[in-house]
Motif scaffolding. Sequence first.
Motif, PDB file in Angstrom:
ATOM      1  N   PRO A   1      41.198  90.599 -35.928  1.00 29.14           N
ATOM      2  CA  PRO A   1      39.838  91.013 -35.439  1.00 29.14           C
ATOM      3  C   PRO A   1      38.883  90.595 -36.418  1.00 29.14           C
ATOM      4  O   PRO A   1      37.743  90.624 -36.043  1.00 29.14           O
ATOM      5  CB  PRO A   1      40.062  92.625 -35.195  1.00 29.14           C
ATOM      6  N   ILE A   2      39.085  90.980 -37.748  1.00 23.57           N
ATOM      7  CA  ILE A   2      38.069  90.238 -38.836  1.00 23.57           C
ATOM      8  C   ILE A   2      37.916  88.951 -38.683  1.00 23.57           C
ATOM      9  O   ILE A   2      36.622  88.285 -38.807  1.00 23.57           O
ATOM     10  CB  ILE A   2      38.810  90.522 -40.294  1.00 23.57           C
ATOM     11  N   LEU A   3      38.931  87.990 -38.579  1.00 22.36           N
ATOM     12  CA  LEU A   3      38.670  86.674 -38.451  1.00 22.36           C
ATOM     13  C   LEU A   3      37.853  86.306 -37.136  1.00 22.36           C
ATOM     14  O   LEU A   3      36.996  85.377 -37.208  1.00 22.36           O
ATOM     15  CB  LEU A   3      40.002  85.777 -38.282  1.00 22.36           C
ATOM     16  N   ASP A   4      38.147  87.008 -36.003  1.00 19.57           N
ATOM     17  CA  ASP A   4      37.293  86.719 -34.829  1.00 19.57           C
ATOM     18  C   ASP A   4      35.895  87.030 -35.019  1.00 19.57           C
ATOM     19  O   ASP A   4      34.944  86.424 -34.622  1.00 19.57           O
ATOM     20  CB  ASP A   4      37.900  87.589 -33.680  1.00 19.57           C
TER      21      ASP A   4
ATOM     22  N   GLY B   1      29.987  89.981 -44.443  1.00 26.20           N
ATOM     23  CA  GLY B   1      30.587  91.153 -45.038  1.00 26.20           C
ATOM     24  C   GLY B   1      30.472  92.240 -44.025  1.00 26.20           C
ATOM     25  O   GLY B   1      31.620  93.144 -43.720  1.00 26.20           O
ATOM     26  N   MET B   2      29.154  92.533 -43.508  1.00 23.65           N
ATOM     27  CA  MET B   2      29.186  93.881 -42.590  1.00 23.65           C
ATOM     28  C   MET B   2      29.913  93.537 -41.399  1.00 23.65           C
ATOM     29  O   MET B   2      30.564  94.494 -40.844  1.00 23.65           O
ATOM     30  CB  MET B   2      27.564  93.869 -42.114  1.00 23.65           C
ATOM     31  N   HIS B   3      29.915  92.421 -40.849  1.00 24.48           N
ATOM     32  CA  HIS B   3      30.684  92.084 -39.487  1.00 24.48           C
ATOM     33  C   HIS B   3      32.117  92.369 -39.610  1.00 24.48           C
ATOM     34  O   HIS B   3      32.878  92.723 -39.011  1.00 24.48           O
ATOM     35  CB  HIS B   3      30.524  90.787 -38.797  1.00 24.48           C
TER      36      HIS B   3
ATOM     37  N   ARG C   1      30.380  85.318 -35.680  1.00 28.02           N
ATOM     38  CA  ARG C   1      28.962  85.366 -36.424  1.00 28.02           C
ATOM     39  C   ARG C   1      28.557  84.265 -36.875  1.00 28.02           C
ATOM     40  O   ARG C   1      27.393  83.622 -36.752  1.00 28.02           O
ATOM     41  CB  ARG C   1      29.173  86.534 -37.377  1.00 28.02           C
ATOM     42  N   VAL C   2      29.752  83.322 -37.518  1.00 31.16           N
ATOM     43  CA  VAL C   2      29.369  82.047 -37.810  1.00 31.16           C
ATOM     44  C   VAL C   2      28.865  81.175 -36.773  1.00 31.16           C
ATOM     45  O   VAL C   2      28.081  80.351 -36.854  1.00 31.16           O
ATOM     46  CB  VAL C   2      30.835  81.361 -38.689  1.00 31.16           C
ATOM     47  N   GLU C   3      29.484  81.312 -35.758  1.00 30.72           N
ATOM     48  CA  GLU C   3      29.033  80.353 -34.652  1.00 30.72           C
ATOM     49  C   GLU C   3      27.592  80.543 -34.045  1.00 30.72           C
ATOM     50  O   GLU C   3      26.927  79.732 -33.578  1.00 30.72           O
ATOM     51  CB  GLU C   3      30.067  80.343 -33.486  1.00 30.72           C
TER      52      GLU C   3
END
Length: 384
Positions: A41-44, A272-274, A49-51
């Motif tokens: 879930p962190i990677l997702d 970091g927040m996400h 957000r990066v996208e």
Amino acid sequence: MSSYNFDQVVNRRGTDSAKWGYFPEALPLWVADMDFRSPQPILDALTERVEEGVFGYALELPELKEAIAARLANRYDWQVTPEEIVFLPGLVSGLNAVSRAIGAPGDGILVNTPVYPPFLTAPENQGRELHAAEQRAEEEGGTLRYTIDFDALETAIRPNTRMFILCNPHNPTGRAYIREELERLADMAARHDLIVCSDEIHCELILDDVKHIPLASLGPDVAARTITLIAPSKTFNVPGLGLSAAIVPNAELRKQLEQGMAGIVPHCNLLGMHAALAAYTQCDDWLAELLAYLRANRDYAVDYIARHMPNLRTTVPEATYLLWIDCRGAGLENPQQFFLEEAGVALNDGTAFGQGGEGFVRLNLGCTRATLKEALDKMTAALG
Ligand SMILES: Cc1ncc(COP(=O)(O)O)c(C=O)c1O
């Protein structure tokens, strides 16, 4: 049945990892990050957000503050409101900001050694005096157990001591302090009118059947004099993403902290927040399995060292993934250097942890069992 494979080897050499890059020839079991991939879930959340592709200045995520408050209420029955939470980019900057915010230059800050090295440097970085008291180490069944030496703490307090920095759970001793110890600390702080900065970064890494008790959850008096520092970074292995939080129920103290941070501490990290939001809301099943793996690593290492390196004595950390090892019985002049040069294993040097750290090393259990075994085999061979 386990759903996560913590035995999976992730090749971290050449990946910008400080842990793996700093001693390129050695097997690194030093700085406190783990060799495991973060939960999906962190990677997702990061990928999503990066996208978006735009990384401008971020608003603080209100849902993250709500998630932190909900987690503290669920896990510790500690009621915190979102307004009491101040984001920080890391706990080391938190320790420095708090040291700068409380009292005035020349005032004293009390710490309990041996302890995580920035506890020793933050006060001095900010022009404060360091007032240190050593903890008590007792041998119990061949292993070491640390307790707070309250007399030593009282003796170290001087008229200009303004603050005590507590580490709970404690790095490097692995203690999760019990209610009675925390109540005595709260009483000491009240009698000497000390602010307490309670670094609880390791609070979710509990290996034994003990409970983490946030100091500030003991009652309104102690809450009013306490700044608690937490982060998802150790638990969910995201220390490179720079997102931590200070919980400051006392509005006046919160204002002092914000003044101490002003213009120096940067905006909080968007990614970091996400990551923190995903960590705190979607990763508890991963965490339960991580803790089982770390507990087994701890038991494996403690047993291995007792059997194969009888001149060393370890703690049995009830929390954290850090094993504190007394090498004084092995007659090594500099154990960290010895294991680095003779075994090719990088550990932390105990002398950096202040009084009581001489002759000790700290070993990071946050690795695959195969890496742990390889390191212990190499250390055994080096000791002959
Ligand atoms: C007790 C303690 N506080 C703070 C930190 C570091 O925090 P950060 O990486 O957020 O600066 C560590 C890292 O090992 C730690 O053990």
